[in-house]
Design an enzyme around this catalytic site. Structure first.
Site, PDB file in Angstrom:
ATOM      1  CD  GLU A 130       9.516 -40.550 -82.647  1.00  0.00           C
ATOM      2  OE1 GLU A 130       9.980 -41.596 -83.132  1.00  0.00           O
ATOM      3  OE2 GLU A 130       8.831 -40.526 -81.600  1.00  0.00           O
ATOM      4  CB  CYS A 169      23.830 -62.327 -62.824  1.00  0.00           C
ATOM      5  SG  CYS A 169      23.085 -61.180 -61.668  1.00  0.00           S
ATOM      6  CB  CYS A 194      12.229 -54.365 -80.654  1.00  0.00           C
ATOM      7  SG  CYS A 194      10.806 -53.325 -80.362  1.00  0.00           S
TER       8      CYS A 194
HETATM    9  N1  SAH Z   1      14.370 -45.764 -85.165  1.00  0.00           N
HETATM   10  C1  SAH Z   1      14.687 -45.224 -83.877  1.00  0.00           C
HETATM   11  C2  SAH Z   1      13.569 -45.355 -82.844  1.00  0.00           C
HETATM   12  C3  SAH Z   1      12.836 -46.659 -82.777  1.00  0.00           C
HETATM   13  S1  SAH Z   1      11.796 -46.832 -81.352  1.00  0.00           S
HETATM   14  C4  SAH Z   1      15.976 -45.813 -83.362  1.00  0.00           C
HETATM   15  O1  SAH Z   1      16.440 -46.839 -83.822  1.00  0.00           O
HETATM   16  O2  SAH Z   1      16.570 -45.200 -82.475  1.00  0.00           O
HETATM   17  C5  SAH Z   1      10.202 -46.516 -81.974  1.00  0.00           C
HETATM   18  C6  SAH Z   1       9.864 -45.041 -82.086  1.00  0.00           C
HETATM   19  O3  SAH Z   1       8.543 -44.936 -82.593  1.00  0.00           O
HETATM   20  C7  SAH Z   1       9.866 -44.265 -80.781  1.00  0.00           C
HETATM   21  O4  SAH Z   1      10.720 -43.158 -80.916  1.00  0.00           O
HETATM   22  C8  SAH Z   1       8.411 -43.814 -80.583  1.00  0.00           C
HETATM   23  O5  SAH Z   1       8.306 -42.516 -80.023  1.00  0.00           O
HETATM   24  C9  SAH Z   1       7.907 -43.800 -82.013  1.00  0.00           C
HETATM   25  N2  SAH Z   1       6.454 -43.976 -82.205  1.00  0.00           N
HETATM   26  C10 SAH Z   1       5.612 -44.784 -81.515  1.00  0.00           C
HETATM   27  N3  SAH Z   1       4.375 -44.759 -82.060  1.00  0.00           N
HETATM   28  C11 SAH Z   1       4.434 -43.915 -83.128  1.00  0.00           C
HETATM   29  C12 SAH Z   1       3.472 -43.487 -84.098  1.00  0.00           C
HETATM   30  N4  SAH Z   1       2.223 -43.924 -84.072  1.00  0.00           N
HETATM   31  N5  SAH Z   1       3.898 -42.653 -85.041  1.00  0.00           N
HETATM   32  C13 SAH Z   1       5.177 -42.201 -85.083  1.00  0.00           C
HETATM   33  N6  SAH Z   1       6.110 -42.560 -84.203  1.00  0.00           N
HETATM   34  C14 SAH Z   1       5.746 -43.414 -83.227  1.00  0.00           C
END
Ligand code: SAH
Length: 466
Positions: free
Chosen positions: A347, A90, A422
């Protein structure tokens, strides 16, 4: 003046120490040797006895480096190159903040990520080889470019430079879906013919702030979100007609109004200008509805592999109670529901929970329930009520999980825990905790979800010690 004096007192390289040399003629660069990499892909060197982190530098390399007073050091010239160095595909790479490791060959990128995971996971076992991506470009299904005004009030459309708020003109981002950049290019050209202005961050005036494009990789559906600084949209009908004429692949167009003065892309107010206001995409054999705001993994090809691995490690036989914690719009839990007795999703984000419930109905899933709650508090309540779970799948944000959650896992006593992360650093911290609470790490699988960037995803299976 004061600056020059300070420089003379504290010379930052050999030449600067020469007596009587006026500060303006002093060279601004220094020569360094790179001895390793940080976990975010920067080169490590030593300068004036201190550790210096230099973006775009590889181990073993000698380079001439500029070290500004503020901000990151910058490679000026590579004097001796590492054999794994390549010219970044890039042209914007060295300026833009989006990717960090395009200067490494693809194999070197994998070795780098594997090295990070191997080191962090060493106390728990040897990770599997990283799951690679055959075509590590053009993978993003969510693509955003930002619009602004240049000094002569000309339209700039592109991306932010690294560590700054300066917009750089970009017409093609190599990790974006090419369809998305083509549409953004058309919109950029249309602005002047429709006499629409780009947003000016300094004055808070102007029309177009961002264009966000979401693409359903399997469905082929395309969502265009025009994020605007004002609700008025001059020449709207003709604009939409012209855009759809040039891009018949667009299935929905949304105007999102963002009058805030911060750098968040989306505002709260939305108007659907064309189509249904959402797109659908297929993942793990299920169809998901994706709105402008819903969280959805951005690399669908690698997500299939990641979720496939997570469900495989869950070892389901059709009877189990599965908790999908930090479940977002319910993707992992819904995919697992086909092989489970029942699924309980938790969530924090209200909109995501709504999406999860809608998605379970849309896919006729009858054995999944979703709750809006803090995952730790929810698990604490479950543990206090004496409930049990057979499998806990968790996929927390970069900051990882917390003690409330992890201690409740131990009380709920699932036979398997599948931890998707991640950020292997916070994951390793949490694994230390779980291994002290009666769990053994059985398998560690890194997945390259974000090629060209330093990010790496990992799935870890833990089982209860008998
Ligand atoms: N498993 C899903 C999302 C992962 S991202 C996928 O693969 O698409 C992490 C998620 O955790 C986000 O949606 C965020 O809103 C949620 N999150 C962050 N802190 C949290 C908490 N204390 N309790 C519950 N959910 C939470």
């Amino acid at each position: 003046m004061a600056k020059g004096k300070k420089n003379q007192k504290k010379p930052h390289n050999r030449q600067k120490a020469e007596k009587g040399r006026p500060p303006q003629q002093q060279p601004k660069t220094t020569e360094v040797t790179c001895t390793g990499l940080t976990d975010d892909g920067k080169g490590i060197a030593t300068w004036k006895g201190k550790r210096l982190e230099v973006p775009h530098l590889l181990p073993g390399e000698k380079a001439e480096v500029a070290v500004p007073k503020r901000g990151p050091a910058k490679v000026v010239k590579i004097l001796e190159a590492n054999e794994n160095r390549q010219k970044a595909p890039c042209p914007y790479f060295y300026e833009c903040g989006g990717c960090q490791i395009q200067h490494m060959t693809q194999t070197a990128q994998y070795d780098f990520k594997q090295g990070v995971v191997d080191r962090l996971m060493k106390p728990f076992g040897k990770p599997e080889p990283i799951m690679t991506m055959e075509e590590p470009f053009g993978y993003r299904n969510k693509n955003t470019m930002t619009f602004g005004e240049g000094k002569k009030r000309q339209v700039i459309g592109g991306l932010y430079a690294a560590n700054s708020h300066d917009l750089i003109e970009v017409d093609r981002c190599l990790i974006h879906d090419p369809k998305a950049d083509a549409i953004i290019g058309t919109i950029k050209k249309m602005l002047s013919s429709f006499k629409l202005q780009a947003y000016n961050e300094d004055t808070g005036r102007g029309f177009l702030r961002h264009v966000l494009i979401k693409v359903g990789k399997t469905s082929g559906q395309v969502m265009v979100v025009l994020v605007t600084g004002t609700p008025e949209f001059k020449g709207k009908n003709n604009f939409l007609k012209a855009l759809r004429r040039d891009h018949p692949e667009i299935t929905t167009i949304i105007q999102n109004i963002n009058t805030r003065r911060d750098s968040m892309v989306l505002g709260n107010q939305e108007k659907v200008l064309f189509g249904k206001g959402f797109i659908t995409d297929t993942l793990g054999g299920l169809e998901f509805e994706i709105s402008s705001r819903s969280f959805y993994q951005i690399n669908p090809v690698q997500t299939e592999k990641l979720y496939g691995k997570a469900v495989e490690l869950a070892g389901l036989s059709g009877k189990e109670t599965v908790i999908d914690a930090y479940c977002g719009i319910g993707t992992i839990g819904l995919i697992a529901s086909k092989q489970a007795g029942n699924v309980i999703g938790v969530e924090m984000n209200k909109g995501a929970v709504k999406d999860a419930i809608r998605n379970s109905k849309h896919n006729h899933v009858k054995n999944a329930r979703f709750h809006q709650d803090d995952a730790g508090e929810f698990m604490t309540k479950m543990a206090a009520a004496g409930e049990k779970a057979d499998v806990v799948i968790l996929d927390p944000p970069r900051s990882g999980s917390d003690e409330a959650f992890l201690s409740s896992v131990a009380k709920l006593a699932p036979s398997r825990v599948v931890y998707v992360s991640c950020n292997p650093e916070t994951q390793a911290r949490d694994l230390h905790y779980l291994t002290k609470q009666g769990y053994n790490v059985q398998e560690i699988q890194p997945v390259d979800m974000f090629p060209q960037t330093y990010h790496v995803e990992t799935v870890v299976l833990l089982t209860k010690k008998s």
